[in-house]
Design a protein around this motif. Structure first.
Motif, PDB file in Angstrom:
ATOM      1  N   GLN A  31      -2.479  12.562   5.381  1.00  0.00           N
ATOM      2  CA  GLN A  31      -1.856  11.830   4.639  1.00  0.00           C
ATOM      3  C   GLN A  31      -0.814  11.375   5.154  1.00  0.00           C
ATOM      4  OE1 GLN A  31      -2.188  10.789   0.042  1.00  0.00           O
ATOM      5  NE2 GLN A  31      -3.941  11.797  -0.074  1.00  0.00           N
ATOM      6  N   ILE A  32      -0.122   9.528   4.765  1.00  0.00           N
ATOM      7  CA  ILE A  32       1.439   9.584   4.963  1.00  0.00           C
ATOM      8  C   ILE A  32       2.080   9.295   3.812  1.00  0.00           C
ATOM      9  CG2 ILE A  32       2.916   7.620   6.340  1.00  0.00           C
ATOM     10  CD1 ILE A  32       0.892   8.980   8.172  1.00  0.00           C
ATOM     11  N   ASN A  33       3.315   9.774   3.820  1.00  0.00           N
ATOM     12  CA  ASN A  33       4.023  10.187   2.545  1.00  0.00           C
ATOM     13  C   ASN A  33       4.730   8.531   2.299  1.00  0.00           C
ATOM     14  OD1 ASN A  33       6.607  10.120   4.130  1.00  0.00           O
ATOM     15  ND2 ASN A  33       6.534  12.144   4.260  1.00  0.00           N
ATOM     16  N   GLN A  34       5.128   8.600   1.055  1.00  0.00           N
ATOM     17  CA  GLN A  34       5.798   7.593   0.941  1.00  0.00           C
ATOM     18  C   GLN A  34       6.619   6.712   1.713  1.00  0.00           C
ATOM     19  OE1 GLN A  34       5.006   6.978  -3.972  1.00  0.00           O
ATOM     20  NE2 GLN A  34       6.764   8.297  -3.302  1.00  0.00           N
ATOM     21  N   VAL A  35       7.267   7.690   1.635  1.00  0.00           N
ATOM     22  CA  VAL A  35       9.339   6.886   2.960  1.00  0.00           C
ATOM     23  C   VAL A  35       8.807   6.767   4.581  1.00  0.00           C
ATOM     24  CG1 VAL A  35      11.044   8.353   3.074  1.00  0.00           C
ATOM     25  CG2 VAL A  35      10.654   8.903   0.969  1.00  0.00           C
ATOM     26  N   ASP A  36       7.924   7.087   4.701  1.00  0.00           N
ATOM     27  CA  ASP A  36       7.352   7.237   6.222  1.00  0.00           C
ATOM     28  C   ASP A  36       6.553   6.136   5.536  1.00  0.00           C
ATOM     29  OD1 ASP A  36       8.356   9.524   7.126  1.00  0.00           O
ATOM     30  OD2 ASP A  36       6.900  10.688   7.414  1.00  0.00           O
ATOM     31  N   GLY A  37       5.233   5.820   5.128  1.00  0.00           N
ATOM     32  CA  GLY A  37       4.798   4.405   5.106  1.00  0.00           C
ATOM     33  C   GLY A  37       5.921   2.865   4.637  1.00  0.00           C
ATOM     34  N   PHE A  38       6.671   3.869   3.420  1.00  0.00           N
ATOM     35  CA  PHE A  38       8.004   2.403   3.498  1.00  0.00           C
ATOM     36  C   PHE A  38       8.355   1.913   5.033  1.00  0.00           C
ATOM     37  CE2 PHE A  38      12.268   1.243   2.625  1.00  0.00           C
ATOM     38  CZ  PHE A  38      11.825   0.172   1.400  1.00  0.00           C
ATOM     39  N   LYS A  39       9.431   3.070   5.751  1.00  0.00           N
ATOM     40  CA  LYS A  39       9.817   2.749   7.445  1.00  0.00           C
ATOM     41  C   LYS A  39       9.526   2.119   7.672  1.00  0.00           C
ATOM     42  CE  LYS A  39      12.963   7.307   6.413  1.00  0.00           C
ATOM     43  NZ  LYS A  39      13.405   8.091   7.092  1.00  0.00           N
ATOM     44  N   ARG A  40       8.051   2.361   7.677  1.00  0.00           N
ATOM     45  CA  ARG A  40       6.889   1.269   9.014  1.00  0.00           C
ATOM     46  C   ARG A  40       6.961  -0.062   8.960  1.00  0.00           C
ATOM     47  NH1 ARG A  40       0.179   1.933  10.114  1.00  0.00           N
ATOM     48  NH2 ARG A  40       0.754  -0.109  12.075  1.00  0.00           N
ATOM     49  N   THR A  41       6.946  -0.257   7.021  1.00  0.00           N
ATOM     50  CA  THR A  41       6.915  -1.731   6.911  1.00  0.00           C
ATOM     51  C   THR A  41       8.742  -2.624   6.761  1.00  0.00           C
ATOM     52  OG1 THR A  41       5.620  -0.976   5.173  1.00  0.00           O
ATOM     53  CG2 THR A  41       6.114  -2.855   4.138  1.00  0.00           C
ATOM     54  N   LEU A  42       9.559  -1.800   6.382  1.00  0.00           N
ATOM     55  CA  LEU A  42      10.410  -1.822   6.922  1.00  0.00           C
ATOM     56  C   LEU A  42      10.962  -2.274   8.266  1.00  0.00           C
ATOM     57  CD1 LEU A  42      13.566  -2.311   5.511  1.00  0.00           C
ATOM     58  CD2 LEU A  42      13.854   0.256   5.421  1.00  0.00           C
ATOM     59  N   LYS A  43      10.236  -1.725   9.055  1.00  0.00           N
ATOM     60  CA  LYS A  43      11.026  -1.706  10.208  1.00  0.00           C
ATOM     61  C   LYS A  43      10.495  -3.380  10.786  1.00  0.00           C
ATOM     62  CE  LYS A  43      10.867  -0.263  15.609  1.00  0.00           C
ATOM     63  NZ  LYS A  43       9.914   0.896  16.535  1.00  0.00           N
ATOM     64  N   LEU A  44       9.952  -3.502  10.119  1.00  0.00           N
ATOM     65  CA  LEU A  44       8.895  -5.009  10.747  1.00  0.00           C
ATOM     66  C   LEU A  44       9.411  -6.033   9.701  1.00  0.00           C
ATOM     67  CD1 LEU A  44       6.766  -7.241  11.758  1.00  0.00           C
ATOM     68  CD2 LEU A  44       5.365  -6.643   9.359  1.00  0.00           C
ATOM     69  N   ALA A  45       9.997  -6.209   8.366  1.00  0.00           N
ATOM     70  CA  ALA A  45      10.391  -6.917   7.841  1.00  0.00           C
ATOM     71  C   ALA A  45      12.153  -7.100   8.866  1.00  0.00           C
ATOM     72  CB  ALA A  45      10.650  -6.140   6.706  1.00  0.00           C
ATOM     73  N   ARG A  46      13.056  -6.188   9.036  1.00  0.00           N
ATOM     74  CA  ARG A  46      13.431  -6.175   9.209  1.00  0.00           C
ATOM     75  C   ARG A  46      13.890  -7.422  10.673  1.00  0.00           C
ATOM     76  NH1 ARG A  46      17.221  -6.261   5.201  1.00  0.00           N
ATOM     77  NH2 ARG A  46      17.506  -3.924   4.050  1.00  0.00           N
ATOM     78  N   LYS A  47      13.068  -7.214  11.054  1.00  0.00           N
ATOM     79  CA  LYS A  47      12.417  -7.439  12.615  1.00  0.00           C
ATOM     80  C   LYS A  47      12.634  -8.750  12.124  1.00  0.00           C
ATOM     81  CE  LYS A  47      10.165  -7.635  16.902  1.00  0.00           C
ATOM     82  NZ  LYS A  47       8.761  -7.442  16.986  1.00  0.00           N
ATOM     83  N   HIS A  48      11.536  -9.413  10.966  1.00  0.00           N
ATOM     84  CA  HIS A  48      11.734 -11.263  10.682  1.00  0.00           C
ATOM     85  C   HIS A  48      12.224 -11.589   9.048  1.00  0.00           C
ATOM     86  CE1 HIS A  48       9.470 -10.833  14.186  1.00  0.00           C
ATOM     87  NE2 HIS A  48       8.441  -9.890  13.579  1.00  0.00           N
ATOM     88  N   PRO A  49      13.110 -10.880   8.837  1.00  0.00           N
ATOM     89  CA  PRO A  49      13.787 -11.021   7.389  1.00  0.00           C
ATOM     90  C   PRO A  49      13.444 -12.216   6.679  1.00  0.00           C
ATOM     91  CG  PRO A  49      16.020 -10.981   8.991  1.00  0.00           C
ATOM     92  CD  PRO A  49      14.881 -10.973  10.131  1.00  0.00           C
ATOM     93  N   ASP A  50      13.886 -13.281   7.766  1.00  0.00           N
ATOM     94  CA  ASP A  50      13.334 -14.746   7.035  1.00  0.00           C
ATOM     95  C   ASP A  50      12.031 -14.853   6.927  1.00  0.00           C
ATOM     96  OD1 ASP A  50      13.193 -15.057  10.007  1.00  0.00           O
ATOM     97  OD2 ASP A  50      13.394 -16.901  10.043  1.00  0.00           O
ATOM     98  N   LYS A  51      11.229 -14.582   6.939  1.00  0.00           N
ATOM     99  CA  LYS A  51       9.677 -14.062   6.796  1.00  0.00           C
ATOM    100  C   LYS A  51       8.687 -13.434   6.104  1.00  0.00           C
ATOM    101  CE  LYS A  51       9.018 -17.413   9.682  1.00  0.00           C
ATOM    102  NZ  LYS A  51       8.204 -19.346   8.911  1.00  0.00           N
ATOM    103  N   ILE A  52       9.638 -12.345   6.298  1.00  0.00           N
ATOM    104  CA  ILE A  52       8.545 -10.945   5.152  1.00  0.00           C
ATOM    105  C   ILE A  52       9.575  -9.839   4.452  1.00  0.00           C
ATOM    106  CG2 ILE A  52       7.320  -8.521   6.476  1.00  0.00           C
ATOM    107  CD1 ILE A  52       6.748 -10.012   8.961  1.00  0.00           C
ATOM    108  N   GLY A  53       9.636  -9.883   3.547  1.00  0.00           N
ATOM    109  CA  GLY A  53       9.382  -8.916   2.633  1.00  0.00           C
ATOM    110  C   GLY A  53       8.807  -7.994   2.586  1.00  0.00           C
ATOM    111  N   VAL A  54       8.824  -6.961   1.920  1.00  0.00           N
ATOM    112  CA  VAL A  54       8.459  -5.755   1.772  1.00  0.00           C
ATOM    113  C   VAL A  54       8.112  -4.974   0.161  1.00  0.00           C
ATOM    114  CG1 VAL A  54       8.884  -3.480   1.524  1.00  0.00           C
ATOM    115  CG2 VAL A  54       9.549  -4.862   3.712  1.00  0.00           C
ATOM    116  N   ALA A  55       6.987  -4.862  -0.321  1.00  0.00           N
ATOM    117  CA  ALA A  55       6.523  -4.287  -1.028  1.00  0.00           C
ATOM    118  C   ALA A  55       5.966  -2.814  -1.311  1.00  0.00           C
ATOM    119  CB  ALA A  55       4.972  -4.995  -2.438  1.00  0.00           C
ATOM    120  N   PRO A  56       6.921  -1.528  -1.386  1.00  0.00           N
ATOM    121  CA  PRO A  56       7.045  -0.570  -1.725  1.00  0.00           C
ATOM    122  C   PRO A  56       5.656   0.289  -1.848  1.00  0.00           C
ATOM    123  CG  PRO A  56       8.680  -1.062  -2.086  1.00  0.00           C
ATOM    124  CD  PRO A  56       7.833  -2.036  -2.141  1.00  0.00           C
ATOM    125  N   PHE A  57       4.825   1.217  -0.856  1.00  0.00           N
ATOM    126  CA  PHE A  57       3.955   1.138  -1.742  1.00  0.00           C
ATOM    127  C   PHE A  57       3.509   2.702  -2.034  1.00  0.00           C
ATOM    128  CE2 PHE A  57      -1.030   2.865  -1.288  1.00  0.00           C
ATOM    129  CZ  PHE A  57      -1.873   1.393  -1.009  1.00  0.00           C
TER     130      PHE A  57
END
Length: 280
Positions: free
Chosen positions: A63-89
């Protein structure tokens, strides 16, 4: 690419998901946003699923824990802040809202647009008390909750209604409107709580039309599950057949009143996910 509406906001996009049998990459998300001219996408990381497609608990060491899963999504969103938002799982079956997870969420609240529970792949109802600390935080941050509906008892749409009644100051979005069903239960529930909404993910256009007819054009948002069928999910399915979303892009605007169609494809998302500052 020119559409019938001013813009398109996809409120239900993924990365990850190998434990559930899906491969959805950051590159796929970047591709589909660019090629299909998606103005904004809200992304969650399906690496955090807790049970597999047969409802068996995934071994803890896989299993992937919540924090590590969030960090992966966050990295993508920070790369495209005007195009991507995050829904923490969230992982209510095997984890809790730890201080570490809450801290990283608060530290990045500017880019968090919802909380995501996969009621099927967590085998946990959004009305289960294990979820309440997350919904209390969602209320404090002013963001909605989105959940898969359909496939098992815990994911029945009725539980989204129950959660909406328990947390009247939080908006709840029934993803799929009861996947694999005729959507009747979900459609009926939409009229019973002001803070309960539906989305279009694998939902026939006829359901969106019916929701608009019964309750007004404010009750549904556009979502897709992209890139679940590959980077061209908006165009065709894995067998090469025309995607349902082509109907939303090209067929639905011919039979739906224009203002209602604009509400469905982007305006409702701005209101529910609080994207006003993104689209002034």
């Amino acid at each position: 690419m020119e559409y019938y509406c001013k813009r398109i906001i996809d409120t239900h996009v993924h990365i990850g998901g190998e434990k559930a049998g899906f491969i959805m990459t950051e590159e796929d998300v970047e591709y589909l946003i660019d090629k299909y001219k998606i103005d904004y996408a809200i992304v969650s990381n399906c690496d955090c699923v807790e049970v597999d497609c047969d409802q068996n608990l995934i071994p803890q060491n896989l299993q992937i824990n919540q924090v590590d899963g969030f960090k992966r999504t966050l990295k993508l969103a920070r790369k495209h802040p005007d195009k991507i938002g995050v829904a923490p799982f969230i992982k209510p079956l095997t984890e809790t809202l730890t201080k570490d997870y809450e801290r990283i969420i608060r530290d990045n609240k500017d880019i968090i647009k919802a909380f995501k529970i996969h009621a099927y792949h967590s085998n946990t109802s959004p009305a289960d008390p294990k979820c309440f600390p997350y919904w209390e935080l969602a209320e404090e941050l002013g963001v909605p909750v989105v959940s898969h509906t359909g496939g098992c008892e815990a994911a029945d749409p009725i539980h989204m209604y129950e959660a909406a009644k328990l947390f009247p100051r939080v908006d709840f979005v029934m993803v799929h409107m009861g996947l694999g069903s005729d959507n009747k239960e979900a459609l009926d529930l939409l009229g019973k709580a002001d803070n309960l909404y539906g989305d279009t993910t694998w939902v026939p256009c006829s359901t969106a039309i019916e929701a608009c007819k019964r309750y007004g054009s404010h009750k549904m948002v556009f979502g897709s599950d992209a890139p679940i069928d590959g980077k061209d999910t908006y165009l065709h399915n894995k067998s090469g057949d025309r995607s349902m979303y082509q109907e939303y892009f090209w067929d639905l605007p011919k039979v739906m009143e224009h203002e209602a169609y604009e509400d469905l494809m982007w305006r409702n998302a701005i209101n529910i996910f609080h994207l006003e500052n993104m689209f002034k």
